[in-house]
Scaffold this motif. Sequence first.
Motif, PDB file in Angstrom:
ATOM      1  N   ILE A   1      11.603   4.389  10.768  1.00  0.00           N
ATOM      2  CA  ILE A   1      10.742   3.629  10.025  1.00  0.00           C
ATOM      3  C   ILE A   1      10.066   4.688   9.166  1.00  0.00           C
ATOM      4  CG2 ILE A   1       8.045   4.122  11.219  1.00  0.00           C
ATOM      5  CD1 ILE A   1       7.055   1.860  10.160  1.00  0.00           C
ATOM      6  N   GLY A   2      10.232   3.958   7.808  1.00  0.00           N
ATOM      7  CA  GLY A   2       9.828   4.933   6.683  1.00  0.00           C
ATOM      8  C   GLY A   2       8.000   5.333   6.446  1.00  0.00           C
ATOM      9  N   VAL A   3       8.027   6.093   5.746  1.00  0.00           N
ATOM     10  CA  VAL A   3       6.641   6.916   6.105  1.00  0.00           C
ATOM     11  C   VAL A   3       5.545   5.902   5.166  1.00  0.00           C
ATOM     12  CG1 VAL A   3       4.835   8.828   4.413  1.00  0.00           C
ATOM     13  CG2 VAL A   3       7.078   9.337   5.332  1.00  0.00           C
ATOM     14  N   LEU A   4       5.604   4.836   4.246  1.00  0.00           N
ATOM     15  CA  LEU A   4       5.012   4.601   3.388  1.00  0.00           C
ATOM     16  C   LEU A   4       5.134   3.263   3.945  1.00  0.00           C
ATOM     17  CD1 LEU A   4       5.189   5.647  -0.149  1.00  0.00           C
ATOM     18  CD2 LEU A   4       3.478   5.351   0.639  1.00  0.00           C
ATOM     19  N   ALA A   5       5.970   2.746   4.690  1.00  0.00           N
ATOM     20  CA  ALA A   5       6.131   1.967   5.580  1.00  0.00           C
ATOM     21  C   ALA A   5       5.221   1.313   6.227  1.00  0.00           C
ATOM     22  CB  ALA A   5       7.417   1.827   5.851  1.00  0.00           C
ATOM     23  N   ALA A   6       5.423   2.479   6.815  1.00  0.00           N
ATOM     24  CA  ALA A   6       4.471   2.719   7.811  1.00  0.00           C
ATOM     25  C   ALA A   6       2.778   2.776   7.466  1.00  0.00           C
ATOM     26  CB  ALA A   6       4.313   3.641   9.038  1.00  0.00           C
ATOM     27  N   VAL A   7       3.067   3.092   6.525  1.00  0.00           N
ATOM     28  CA  VAL A   7       1.031   3.501   6.136  1.00  0.00           C
ATOM     29  C   VAL A   7       0.667   1.632   5.506  1.00  0.00           C
ATOM     30  CG1 VAL A   7      -0.971   3.874   3.965  1.00  0.00           C
ATOM     31  CG2 VAL A   7       0.870   6.058   4.999  1.00  0.00           C
ATOM     32  N   THR A   8       1.666   1.288   5.035  1.00  0.00           N
ATOM     33  CA  THR A   8       1.789  -0.260   4.657  1.00  0.00           C
ATOM     34  C   THR A   8       1.251  -0.972   5.785  1.00  0.00           C
ATOM     35  OG1 THR A   8       2.748  -0.558   2.210  1.00  0.00           O
ATOM     36  CG2 THR A   8       2.262  -2.429   3.434  1.00  0.00           C
ATOM     37  N   ILE A   9       2.015  -1.142   6.607  1.00  0.00           N
ATOM     38  CA  ILE A   9       1.777  -1.898   8.013  1.00  0.00           C
ATOM     39  C   ILE A   9       0.691  -1.680   8.554  1.00  0.00           C
ATOM     40  CG2 ILE A   9       2.432  -2.213  10.244  1.00  0.00           C
ATOM     41  CD1 ILE A   9       5.429  -1.552   9.300  1.00  0.00           C
ATOM     42  N   ALA A  10       0.515  -0.403   8.633  1.00  0.00           N
ATOM     43  CA  ALA A  10      -1.316  -0.008   9.752  1.00  0.00           C
ATOM     44  C   ALA A  10      -2.834  -0.381   8.547  1.00  0.00           C
ATOM     45  CB  ALA A  10      -1.438   1.636   9.027  1.00  0.00           C
ATOM     46  N   THR A  11      -1.981  -0.772   7.029  1.00  0.00           N
ATOM     47  CA  THR A  11      -3.161  -1.189   6.596  1.00  0.00           C
ATOM     48  C   THR A  11      -3.182  -2.214   6.808  1.00  0.00           C
ATOM     49  OG1 THR A  11      -2.657   0.819   4.702  1.00  0.00           O
ATOM     50  CG2 THR A  11      -3.836  -1.330   4.100  1.00  0.00           C
TER      51      THR A  11
ATOM     52  N   ARG B   1      13.118 -12.509   1.643  1.00  0.00           N
ATOM     53  CA  ARG B   1      13.149 -11.997   0.151  1.00  0.00           C
ATOM     54  C   ARG B   1      13.240 -12.410  -0.429  1.00  0.00           C
ATOM     55  NH1 ARG B   1      15.428  -7.131  -1.843  1.00  0.00           N
ATOM     56  NH2 ARG B   1      17.137  -8.059  -1.616  1.00  0.00           N
ATOM     57  N   LEU B   2      14.142 -13.688  -0.919  1.00  0.00           N
ATOM     58  CA  LEU B   2      14.090 -13.328  -2.639  1.00  0.00           C
ATOM     59  C   LEU B   2      13.214 -14.641  -2.976  1.00  0.00           C
ATOM     60  CD1 LEU B   2      18.201 -14.530  -2.710  1.00  0.00           C
ATOM     61  CD2 LEU B   2      17.198 -12.390  -3.522  1.00  0.00           C
ATOM     62  N   GLN B   3      12.700 -15.669  -1.697  1.00  0.00           N
ATOM     63  CA  GLN B   3      11.328 -16.021  -2.586  1.00  0.00           C
ATOM     64  C   GLN B   3      10.288 -15.048  -2.174  1.00  0.00           C
ATOM     65  OE1 GLN B   3      10.141 -19.951  -0.639  1.00  0.00           O
ATOM     66  NE2 GLN B   3      12.356 -19.855   0.147  1.00  0.00           N
TER      67      GLN B   3
ATOM     68  N   ASN C   1       0.914  -1.056   0.140  1.00  0.00           N
ATOM     69  CA  ASN C   1      -0.078   0.189  -0.006  1.00  0.00           C
ATOM     70  C   ASN C   1       1.046   1.004   0.122  1.00  0.00           C
ATOM     71  OD1 ASN C   1      -2.754   1.915  -0.425  1.00  0.00           O
ATOM     72  ND2 ASN C   1      -2.833   1.883   1.798  1.00  0.00           N
ATOM     73  N   GLY C   2       1.965   1.362  -0.540  1.00  0.00           N
ATOM     74  CA  GLY C   2       3.117   2.418  -1.569  1.00  0.00           C
ATOM     75  C   GLY C   2       3.909   1.861  -0.732  1.00  0.00           C
ATOM     76  N   MET C   3       4.249   0.822  -0.176  1.00  0.00           N
ATOM     77  CA  MET C   3       5.724   0.355  -0.275  1.00  0.00           C
ATOM     78  C   MET C   3       5.416  -1.179   0.221  1.00  0.00           C
ATOM     79  SD  MET C   3       9.226   0.629   0.256  1.00  0.00           S
ATOM     80  CE  MET C   3       8.892   2.059   0.262  1.00  0.00           C
ATOM     81  N   PRO C   4       5.906  -1.846  -1.187  1.00  0.00           N
ATOM     82  CA  PRO C   4       6.166  -3.494  -0.921  1.00  0.00           C
ATOM     83  C   PRO C   4       6.619  -3.907   0.303  1.00  0.00           C
ATOM     84  CG  PRO C   4       7.143  -2.279  -3.792  1.00  0.00           C
ATOM     85  CD  PRO C   4       7.499  -1.455  -2.041  1.00  0.00           C
ATOM     86  N   MET C   5       6.074  -4.946   1.031  1.00  0.00           N
ATOM     87  CA  MET C   5       6.604  -5.338   2.303  1.00  0.00           C
ATOM     88  C   MET C   5       5.551  -6.761   2.561  1.00  0.00           C
ATOM     89  SD  MET C   5       6.159  -2.037   4.844  1.00  0.00           S
ATOM     90  CE  MET C   5       7.556  -2.565   6.104  1.00  0.00           C
ATOM     91  N   VAL C   6       6.931  -7.385   3.010  1.00  0.00           N
ATOM     92  CA  VAL C   6       6.584  -8.690   4.190  1.00  0.00           C
ATOM     93  C   VAL C   6       7.152  -8.535   5.243  1.00  0.00           C
ATOM     94  CG1 VAL C   6       7.872 -11.338   4.089  1.00  0.00           C
ATOM     95  CG2 VAL C   6       8.028  -9.824   1.878  1.00  0.00           C
ATOM     96  N   LEU C   7       5.602  -8.887   5.745  1.00  0.00           N
ATOM     97  CA  LEU C   7       5.322  -8.663   7.277  1.00  0.00           C
ATOM     98  C   LEU C   7       5.505 -10.323   8.011  1.00  0.00           C
ATOM     99  CD1 LEU C   7       2.828  -6.260   7.163  1.00  0.00           C
ATOM    100  CD2 LEU C   7       4.649  -5.317   6.942  1.00  0.00           C
TER     101      LEU C   7
ATOM    102  N   CYS D   1       9.731  -6.473   7.865  1.00  0.00           N
ATOM    103  CA  CYS D   1       9.249  -6.069   9.248  1.00  0.00           C
ATOM    104  C   CYS D   1       9.084  -6.912   9.874  1.00  0.00           C
ATOM    105  CB  CYS D   1       8.806  -5.121   8.446  1.00  0.00           C
ATOM    106  SG  CYS D   1       8.370  -4.035   9.813  1.00  0.00           S
ATOM    107  N   LEU D   2       9.603  -7.175  11.017  1.00  0.00           N
ATOM    108  CA  LEU D   2       9.126  -7.695  12.531  1.00  0.00           C
ATOM    109  C   LEU D   2       8.216  -7.627  13.091  1.00  0.00           C
ATOM    110  CD1 LEU D   2      12.827  -8.818  13.680  1.00  0.00           C
ATOM    111  CD2 LEU D   2      11.572  -9.847  11.795  1.00  0.00           C
ATOM    112  N   LEU D   3       7.177  -7.826  13.801  1.00  0.00           N
ATOM    113  CA  LEU D   3       6.173  -7.237  13.778  1.00  0.00           C
ATOM    114  C   LEU D   3       5.597  -8.251  15.702  1.00  0.00           C
ATOM    115  CD1 LEU D   3       2.975  -7.619  11.199  1.00  0.00           C
ATOM    116  CD2 LEU D   3       4.882  -5.440  11.761  1.00  0.00           C
ATOM    117  N   ASN D   4       5.416  -7.359  16.772  1.00  0.00           N
ATOM    118  CA  ASN D   4       4.561  -7.447  17.233  1.00  0.00           C
ATOM    119  C   ASN D   4       3.903  -6.936  18.147  1.00  0.00           C
ATOM    120  OD1 ASN D   4       4.693  -9.991  20.106  1.00  0.00           O
ATOM    121  ND2 ASN D   4       7.062  -9.947  20.315  1.00  0.00           N
TER     122      ASN D   4
END
Length: 365
Positions: free
Chosen positions: A285-295, A239-241, A202-208, A260-263
């Motif tokens: 944390i990056g702006v769009l990372a924060a947006v993506t995680i919140a989403t 990440r590569l997978q 959602n603005g930044m490709p991420m693996v949570l 991103c590691l979450l707890n």
Amino acid sequence: MSSQIPIPCMLMRGGTSKGPFFTFQDLPEDIETRDKVLLALMGSPDKRQIDGIGGATPLTSKAGIVRKSHKPGIELEFLFVQLQPDSTSVNTNVNCGNMLAAVVPFALERGLITAQHPTTTARVLTLNTGVIADITVQTPNGEIHYDGDTKIDGVPHSHAPIQIRFLDTEGSTCGQLFPTGNTYDEFDIPKIGKLNVTCIDNGMPMVLISAQDLNRTAYESVSQLNQDHELKEILENLRLQAGYKMQLGDVSDKSYPKMCLLNQPIQNGHIHTRCFIPHICHEAIGVLAAVTIATACAMKGTVAYDLSRFEPDRPFSVEHPSGEFSVSLTCDQQGKVTHAALLRTARLLMRGDVMIAKSIWSKGE
């Protein structure tokens, strides 16, 4: 006569990042030459960037290129450039919400747009991925102001607020919010076995990832995680997978997806994070990372949902190593996130010319 040529430049801090800003006309039109110029002026590849103006970390190895837009409804166009200290990588495929915060101040400083009173709002198109944002800065009496009472974690002192309202971030790089088509996916990771993660954009490709699934907490310090070579090996394998599953192909030489590691939160926020960008733990944390995680935290079925304390219609607080980052999400009746807004700050640090060798770019040729 000098064997070097000057390039007009403004060094800007945007959020928790900083880097040189240029207009498009200041740099070569040819992309290959432009990349060589940017590498040279930053001092890459060299982990200290001692022969350039880079700051020897990914957060300070960034650049912004801006121009006035001729597209209907768009005032400014912004190209974000991510470089690396010890690499010849020049990446323009991802966004940076922190550097985005400096675009309108830079445009005002360079006269690309005219300031209004008491604030100036400009619609900015990020050329990297097509994301559009309305950005509002403080311009009392038609003059850009950097002083103010807004404090963001990760930046010393308080400054004037800059409001960023994203209009269009879903699937910015991958084409859809959940690029695998699932709210979570199972991966087979050496030393770990089966691992459920959420791949989202959602603005930044991420693996949570739930930190506990990797026998970590996400409460470790940045230095601890940067020295955790076993964890870095696990994250890079994942990440590569994930790159292939997210339709990104081979990401070995790319700065995304971010990991991103979450707890569960421990500082009165809504989620606790440790982000990697992608191989170094982020100090904030990056702006769009924060947006993506919140989403992700707002979406049932993700690995983030059960770890978070999502509260509809309230600012969502993302905890990170330097404090917290608040994101305001707007959801429709089905619970889908439609808009995200947040506050950042920015400041002009220096203006002048950055020097490079004529052999890298001869303007007359």
